[in-house]
Design an enzyme around this catalytic site. Structure first.
Site, PDB file in Angstrom:
ATOM      1  CB  SER A 255     -28.807  -6.074  15.905  1.00  0.00           C
ATOM      2  OG  SER A 255     -28.307  -5.069  16.773  1.00  0.00           O
ATOM      3  CE1 TYR A 270     -26.374  -3.603  11.670  1.00  0.00           C
ATOM      4  CE2 TYR A 270     -27.159  -2.763  13.780  1.00  0.00           C
ATOM      5  CZ  TYR A 270     -26.573  -3.761  13.027  1.00  0.00           C
ATOM      6  OH  TYR A 270     -26.185  -4.930  13.640  1.00  0.00           O
ATOM      7  CE  LYS A 274     -28.136  -6.931  11.665  1.00  0.00           C
ATOM      8  NZ  LYS A 274     -27.779  -8.294  11.187  1.00  0.00           N
TER       9      LYS A 274
END
Length: 364
Positions: A255, A270, A274
């Site tokens: 991402s 998160y 990533k």
């Protein structure tokens, strides 16, 4: 004495050569002033024409230039934003046929995945499912979908097979379970041969949770699926490639959040997961280059998937779009071309790369 005479003779010639060049390249004070005034005036002008006059001169019937012209005007319409493309969920999927492949130029042949066995995790829906369709269109020999959702996985595999006629299988696999992954990969080898490509698209997203209140158990689950799952899948498929002595391509879907901090939502956990995927991809690329296994990452920006199509995110989506130069979210098929390229032999000298595909969001 002779050299002095020659120098004296050359001096007038040199002065003649030098002076005009200097005069041409150095504008006078008056010229500079005129230019600055003109530039200042043009800077502030806004031209808004309602029509554009046009004169068209054509030769006569004998091909001779004519002094006659057609005169008309073209109306000027205000510039309007182009509508965002819409991808239909039930669109047709047409696989690359052998006959068509054989007629392609070498460059386009290399940009296909003709004859390749491809495993795609998270392929039951969303971005993973569209990448599976793209690989089918680009000439895959067989596709294996790994997903934790039994119902959606079966449905997606059946639909892709019916639309393309290709061999497609579904394995209900949780990417946190290394033993289940190994068993499924072994079965793929038995069914179709050693995989040529892994597209690891399985992952989850937790957002709008401040770090100080984030549940540690949720953090472990997030890391297990996004990062540990990427490692276990890569390890299992990589070992199968090594055992067969077969070159391969591993594509990890990371991402842009692994490289930037998103706004306005709080999602530090998160982002960390990533970032780990990106560094894992680079490290595996360095280790496995000797086996001719390439590892690259795709880092999407904000994508208009079903998970983002909820009223609660409408306000944030406006902010996301305003911070994206292309002023839109990514469509569900916007990763397809990059996925096929990284899976194909056209990217044969590319490994350890993290390709951000975000509409320009990370430029700001």
């Amino acid at each position: 004495m002779a050299s002095a005479v020659r120098a004296a003779r050359m001096a007038p010639r040199l002065s003649v050569l030098v002076r005009p060049v200097f005069a041409r390249t150095t504008p006078s004070v008056c010229q500079r002033a005129a230019f600055s005034v003109s530039a200042g005036r043009f800077k502030s002008e806004v031209i808004k024409e309602t029509e554009v006059p046009v004169s068209v001169y054509n030769p006569d019937a004998k091909g001779v230039a004519s002094g006659n012209a057609d005169h008309f005007s073209i109306p000027v319409k205000p510039r309007q934003r182009a509508p965002e493309p819409v991808v239909e969920e039930d669109e047709e999927v047409v696989p690359l046929e052998e006959k068509v492949y054989s007629q392609l130029p070498k460059t386009l042949q290399k940009m296909s995945v003709h004859g390749k066995v491809i495993i795609i995790t998270g392929g039951a829906r969303g971005l993973g499912n569209y990448m599976a369709r793209a690989c089918a269109e680009a000439g895959a020999k067989a596709i294996a979908i790994f997903d934790a959702n039994q119902e959606l996985g079966d449905e997606s595999a059946a639909e892709l097979h019916q639309k393309t006629g290709l061999p497609v299988s579904f394995f209900k696999v949780d990417v946190r379970d290394g033993h289940a992954i190994d068993a499924a990969v072994k079965n793929v080898v038995d069914l179709y041969g050693t995989p040529d490509v892994l597209v690891n698209s399985a992952g989850i997203a937790d957002s709008n949770i401040p770090a100080e209140t984030y549940d540690p158990a949720m953090f472990r689950r997030l890391i297990d699926i996004n990062l540990t799952g990427s490692f276990l899948m890569s390890q299992s498929v990589g070992r199968a490639m090594m055992a067969a002595g077969k070159p391969g391509s591993i594509i990890l879907v990371a991402s842009m959040s692994g490289s930037i901090v998103n706004y306005p939502q709080e999602q530090s956990c998160y982002n960390a997961s990533k970032a780990g995927v990106i560094q894992l991809g680079k490290s595996l690329a360095a280790e496995w280059a000797k086996y001719q296994i390439r590892v690259n990452c795709i880092s999407p920006g904000y994508m208009d998937t079903a998970l983002n199509k909820v009223p609660a995110l409408d306000a944030q989506k406006k902010i996301w779009k305003s911070l994206t130069p292309q002023d839109r979210l990514g469509n569900v098929d916007d990763l397809n071309g990059l996925c096929v390229f990284l899976a194909s032999d056209a990217s044969g000298f590319m490994t350890g790369s993290n390709v951000i595909i975000d509409g320009g969001y990370s430029l700001y």
